[in-house]
Scaffold this motif. Structure first.
Motif, short mmCIF file in Angstrom:
data_model
loop_
_atom_site.label_atom_id
_atom_site.label_comp_id
_atom_site.label_asym_id
_atom_site.label_seq_id
_atom_site.Cartn_x
_atom_site.Cartn_y
_atom_site.Cartn_z
N VAL A 44 3.11 -13.82 -1.32
CA VAL A 44 3.65 -12.65 -2.74
C VAL A 44 2.86 -10.68 -2.06
O VAL A 44 1.97 -11.49 -1.13
CB VAL A 44 2.69 -13.16 -3.80
N ARG A 45 3.76 -10.24 -2.87
CA ARG A 45 3.19 -9.10 -2.44
C ARG A 45 3.37 -7.81 -3.55
O ARG A 45 3.66 -7.70 -5.02
CB ARG A 45 4.52 -8.39 -1.81
N LEU A 46 2.08 -8.09 -3.56
CA LEU A 46 1.27 -6.82 -4.54
C LEU A 46 0.67 -5.50 -4.37
O LEU A 46 -0.74 -5.97 -2.92
CB LEU A 46 -0.03 -7.89 -5.53
N GLY A 47 1.33 -4.74 -4.88
CA GLY A 47 0.46 -3.46 -5.60
C GLY A 47 -0.36 -2.73 -6.09
O GLY A 47 -1.64 -2.66 -6.17
N SER A 48 0.58 -3.14 -7.26
CA SER A 48 -0.39 -2.04 -8.40
C SER A 48 -1.83 -2.96 -8.79
O SER A 48 -2.93 -2.39 -9.51
CB SER A 48 0.71 -1.34 -9.40
N LEU A 49 -1.80 -4.45 -9.25
CA LEU A 49 -2.25 -5.17 -9.51
C LEU A 49 -4.03 -5.39 -8.80
O LEU A 49 -5.40 -4.80 -8.92
CB LEU A 49 -1.86 -6.42 -9.05
N SER B 253 0.38 -1.01 0.55
CA SER B 253 0.08 -0.03 0.21
C SER B 253 0.78 1.27 -0.17
O SER B 253 0.69 2.01 0.37
CB SER B 253 -1.21 -0.04 1.48
N LYS B 254 2.34 1.30 -0.50
CA LYS B 254 3.34 2.43 -0.64
C LYS B 254 2.22 3.28 -1.64
O LYS B 254 1.78 3.13 -2.23
CB LYS B 254 4.09 2.06 -0.45
N ARG B 255 2.24 4.55 -1.20
CA ARG B 255 1.76 5.49 -1.81
C ARG B 255 0.22 5.64 -1.93
O ARG B 255 0.04 7.04 -2.50
CB ARG B 255 2.76 5.88 -3.16
N ALA C 207 -2.75 1.18 -10.41
CA ALA C 207 -1.53 2.51 -10.59
C ALA C 207 -1.12 3.19 -9.79
O ALA C 207 -2.01 4.07 -9.02
CB ALA C 207 -1.07 3.22 -11.48
N ARG C 208 0.02 3.49 -9.02
CA ARG C 208 0.43 4.24 -7.16
C ARG C 208 0.81 5.02 -8.10
O ARG C 208 0.82 6.36 -9.05
CB ARG C 208 2.28 3.74 -7.00
N PRO C 209 -0.13 6.23 -7.01
CA PRO C 209 -0.47 8.22 -7.80
C PRO C 209 1.27 8.14 -7.89
O PRO C 209 1.94 7.81 -6.14
CB PRO C 209 -0.90 8.74 -5.98
N GLU D 54 4.63 -1.69 3.43
CA GLU D 54 5.06 -0.04 3.29
C GLU D 54 6.81 -0.17 3.12
O GLU D 54 7.40 -1.03 3.39
CB GLU D 54 4.54 0.29 4.37
N ASN D 55 7.17 0.79 2.95
CA ASN D 55 7.86 1.07 1.61
C ASN D 55 9.13 2.27 2.59
O ASN D 55 10.12 1.82 2.93
CB ASN D 55 7.98 1.45 0.14
N TYR D 56 8.13 3.29 3.19
CA TYR D 56 8.32 4.57 3.68
C TYR D 56 7.80 4.51 5.45
O TYR D 56 6.94 4.85 5.19
CB TYR D 56 8.39 5.62 2.88
N PHE E 247 6.90 -4.66 7.06
CA PHE E 247 8.09 -3.36 6.46
C PHE E 247 8.27 -3.81 5.21
O PHE E 247 9.73 -5.00 5.12
CB PHE E 247 8.93 -2.51 7.67
N ILE E 248 9.32 -3.61 4.45
CA ILE E 248 9.27 -4.48 2.79
C ILE E 248 10.38 -3.09 1.89
O ILE E 248 10.91 -3.53 1.14
CB ILE E 248 8.13 -4.83 1.95
N GLY E 249 10.55 -2.14 1.32
CA GLY E 249 11.15 -1.28 1.77
C GLY E 249 12.92 -1.26 2.39
O GLY E 249 13.26 -1.85 3.61
N GLY F 77 7.77 -12.27 -5.69
CA GLY F 77 6.88 -12.45 -6.78
C GLY F 77 5.81 -10.48 -6.03
O GLY F 77 5.49 -10.64 -5.10
N MET F 78 5.42 -9.61 -7.08
CA MET F 78 5.38 -8.69 -7.71
C MET F 78 3.73 -8.64 -8.60
O MET F 78 4.05 -10.02 -9.29
CB MET F 78 6.33 -7.57 -7.80
N SER F 79 3.41 -7.14 -8.71
CA SER F 79 2.23 -7.93 -9.65
C SER F 79 2.62 -8.04 -10.97
O SER F 79 1.62 -9.00 -11.52
CB SER F 79 2.03 -6.31 -10.13
N GLY F 80 3.67 -7.68 -11.58
CA GLY F 80 4.40 -8.68 -12.88
C GLY F 80 4.33 -9.79 -12.72
O GLY F 80 4.83 -10.23 -13.97
C1 LIG Z 1 6.78 -1.80 -4.47
C2 LIG Z 1 6.87 -3.42 -3.67
C3 LIG Z 1 6.12 -3.80 -4.58
C4 LIG Z 1 5.08 -4.23 -4.61
O1 LIG Z 1 4.93 -4.07 -6.14
P1 LIG Z 1 3.97 -3.66 -7.65
O2 LIG Z 1 4.32 -4.78 -8.71
O3 LIG Z 1 3.09 -2.63 -7.27
O4 LIG Z 1 3.18 -5.02 -6.81
C5 LIG Z 1 6.60 -5.62 -3.76
N1 LIG Z 1 7.60 -5.61 -3.34
C6 LIG Z 1 8.42 -4.32 -2.65
C7 LIG Z 1 8.98 -5.05 -2.65
C8 LIG Z 1 8.00 -3.40 -3.11
O5 LIG Z 1 9.10 -2.52 -3.05
#
Ligand SMILES: *Cc1c(COP(=O)(O)O)cnc(C)c1O
Length: 219
Positions: free
Chosen positions: A206-211, A23-25, A215-217, A44-46, A65-67, A190-193
């Motif tokens: 798996v860590r999914l954001g944009s999916l 959920s970053k941004r 798209a992130r603001p 979250e990353n920040y 925390f993933i950043g 694993g991320m969205s792509g």
């Molecule tokens: C932003 C981020 C994600 C998610 O990315 P998406 O492509 O939006 O799914 C997953 N892992 C890490 C470490 C990230 O920084």
């Protein structure tokens, strides 16, 4: 969002994998929407952004925390963080240990391993198996951290064979590190792509954001 969320959650469940909503941004309102559908694990990353948004949201959210995490900021998240997945140096692990002890907690962590071809991504070198081994084995110096597994990010590429090879490598490393004490339960990849490749290669998370959020603001 509803249908997409349900489909993704089912897909993860089919593989026995945990879904982290990145959920970053994203706004607190967007996070609340997913929360209202029953989701509890957010990534979250920040540090500052996380600490601000957290106050606006339900207290039973599990924040991961993933950043990239600077040592001097560990103290801000140590009281509440559910896991820190981006531990990329022993010095950072040491600071997490210090802060966790101060708050009388045991903080679950993942060691981030550099598997991508790109040079800029953080993480332990995957050739440093001896170092990783030492850090995951029961170590009295780190009695307030629990190393639960590994986290990795594949190269940002369209080449799915490349991504698959990198995730396969990480899984193999995870298995080797687990040989003499089966206490690594988490393989976060694993991320969205590329999450479908990651699930097929054995991701337990798996860590999914944009999916999930779109798209992130731009920040
Ligand atoms: C932003 C981020 C994600 C998610 O990315 P998406 O492509 O939006 O799914 C997953 N892992 C890490 C470490 C990230 O920084």
């Amino acid at each position: 969002m509803e249908a997409v969320y349900r489909a993704l959650r089912e897909q993860c469940t089919a593989y026995g994998a945990t879904l982290i909503a990145v959920s970053k941004r994203q706004s607190a309102a967007g996070i609340q929407t997913l929360y209202d559908r029953g989701h509890r694990d957010f990534g979250e990353n920040y540090v500052q952004e996380l600490c601000e948004k957290r106050l606006l949201l339900p207290s039973d959210i599990r924040w991961h925390f993933i950043g990239h995490l600077q040592r001097n900021k560990v103290k801000y998240i140590a009281p509440f963080i559910a896991s820190i997945q981006s531990v990329d140096t022993e010095a950072l692990l040491g600071e997490i240990q210090n802060q966790a002890r101060k708050y009388q907690r045991i903080i679950p962590v993942l060691l981030q391993v550099h598997i991508a071809r790109e040079a800029q991504k953080f993480g332990f070198n995957r050739e440093d198996e001896a170092v990783l081994k030492q850090l995951i084995h029961t170590n009295p110096d780190y009695s307030n951290v629990k190393v639960q597994g590994l986290m990795g990010m594949a190269t940002f590429t369209e080449d799915s064979a490349q991504i698959r090879a990198e995730y396969r490598d990480l899984k193999a490393l995870w298995m080797r590190l687990n040989e003499d004490n089966n206490n690594l339960t988490v393989l976060s990849m694993g991320m969205s792509g590329d999450f479908e490749i990651a699930l097929a290669e054995g991701a337990t998370m798996v860590r999914l954001g944009s999916l999930l959020f779109g798209a992130r603001p731009k920040s």
